[in-house]
Design a protein around this motif. Sequence first.
Motif, short mmCIF file in Angstrom:
data_model
loop_
_atom_site.label_atom_id
_atom_site.label_comp_id
_atom_site.label_asym_id
_atom_site.label_seq_id
_atom_site.Cartn_x
_atom_site.Cartn_y
_atom_site.Cartn_z
N ARG A 1 3.04 14.92 9.07
CA ARG A 1 2.24 14.19 9.66
C ARG A 1 0.99 14.85 11.16
O ARG A 1 1.54 15.71 11.56
CB ARG A 1 2.42 13.44 10.36
CG ARG A 1 1.32 12.17 10.73
CD ARG A 1 1.98 10.41 10.48
NE ARG A 1 0.75 9.47 11.30
CZ ARG A 1 0.89 8.48 11.34
NH1 ARG A 1 1.98 7.41 11.11
NH2 ARG A 1 -0.21 7.62 11.51
N SER B 1 -4.73 7.81 8.82
CA SER B 1 -3.61 9.36 8.77
C SER B 1 -3.63 10.30 8.56
O SER B 1 -4.13 10.37 7.42
CB SER B 1 -1.88 8.79 8.91
OG SER B 1 -1.81 8.04 7.51
N VAL C 1 -7.07 3.25 5.67
CA VAL C 1 -6.08 1.49 5.27
C VAL C 1 -7.77 1.01 5.90
O VAL C 1 -7.32 0.46 7.18
CB VAL C 1 -5.17 1.20 5.35
CG1 VAL C 1 -4.33 0.21 5.03
CG2 VAL C 1 -4.14 2.41 4.38
N ILE D 1 1.32 11.61 -1.27
CA ILE D 1 1.78 12.56 0.20
C ILE D 1 2.76 12.59 0.02
O ILE D 1 4.07 12.07 -0.70
CB ILE D 1 1.79 11.48 1.53
CG1 ILE D 1 0.94 10.80 1.89
CG2 ILE D 1 2.71 11.67 2.80
CD1 ILE D 1 0.47 9.91 2.77
N VAL E 1 -5.58 9.30 4.92
CA VAL E 1 -5.37 8.04 3.99
C VAL E 1 -6.16 6.89 5.19
O VAL E 1 -6.29 7.66 6.39
CB VAL E 1 -4.04 8.07 4.10
CG1 VAL E 1 -3.96 6.35 3.99
CG2 VAL E 1 -2.83 9.11 3.21
N ASN F 1 1.31 3.85 -3.29
CA ASN F 1 -0.88 4.13 -3.95
C ASN F 1 0.13 5.00 -2.86
O ASN F 1 -0.28 6.67 -3.65
CB ASN F 1 -1.13 3.39 -3.05
CG ASN F 1 -1.16 2.39 -3.86
OD1 ASN F 1 -1.31 2.42 -5.08
ND2 ASN F 1 -2.45 1.70 -3.59
N PHE F 2 0.80 5.31 -1.47
CA PHE F 2 0.69 6.65 -0.41
C PHE F 2 1.21 7.72 -1.50
O PHE F 2 0.70 9.12 -0.87
CB PHE F 2 0.48 6.67 0.43
CG PHE F 2 -0.27 5.66 1.34
CD1 PHE F 2 -1.41 5.55 1.49
CD2 PHE F 2 0.33 5.17 2.66
CE1 PHE F 2 -2.11 4.76 1.59
CE2 PHE F 2 -0.59 4.60 3.58
CZ PHE F 2 -1.84 4.35 2.67
N HIS G 1 0.54 -0.78 0.17
CA HIS G 1 -0.52 0.08 0.00
C HIS G 1 0.74 1.52 -0.42
O HIS G 1 0.77 2.14 0.05
CB HIS G 1 -0.86 -0.18 1.35
CG HIS G 1 -1.83 -1.17 1.36
ND1 HIS G 1 -2.75 -1.02 0.51
CD2 HIS G 1 -1.94 -2.15 1.80
CE1 HIS G 1 -3.33 -2.25 0.15
NE2 HIS G 1 -2.66 -2.28 1.71
N THR H 1 -7.89 3.07 -3.67
CA THR H 1 -7.03 2.06 -4.15
C THR H 1 -6.64 0.29 -3.73
O THR H 1 -7.25 0.27 -2.92
CB THR H 1 -5.92 2.59 -3.45
OG1 THR H 1 -5.31 2.99 -2.73
CG2 THR H 1 -5.38 3.99 -4.03
N VAL I 1 -4.40 16.02 3.34
CA VAL I 1 -3.99 14.57 3.16
C VAL I 1 -4.66 13.98 3.81
O VAL I 1 -3.80 13.55 4.74
CB VAL I 1 -3.20 13.82 2.33
CG1 VAL I 1 -3.30 12.70 1.82
CG2 VAL I 1 -2.81 14.79 0.79
#
Length: 84
Positions: free
Chosen positions: A18, A39, A54, A12, A52, A7-8, A4, A83, A50
């Motif tokens: 963060r 996150s 998961v 990012i 995220v 994809n980030f 994964h 994704t 952004v």
Amino acid sequence: MQKHIGNFSHFIRPGMSRLGIARSDQLTELQETSDIMFSAYSNDDESRLVLVAVNVTNQAKEVNLGVKNASGKTLKNQAIYLTD
């Protein structure tokens, strides 16, 4: 889980920081690793945010996101990318 990360990197970007997040379901960090992990990241001038999520489970899950921002900024040009 490693698959994964690629994809980030599209969202990012280098130099983003963060951000702290809070979950309303009060799951611990350990419990989160078996559910949905979240996150958030922002660039230096805070013009880009952004988020995220998961989903590490085998079932579709609905989430409600809330953004609290003390500086009073509004979110524009929102987009969701799925994704796998």
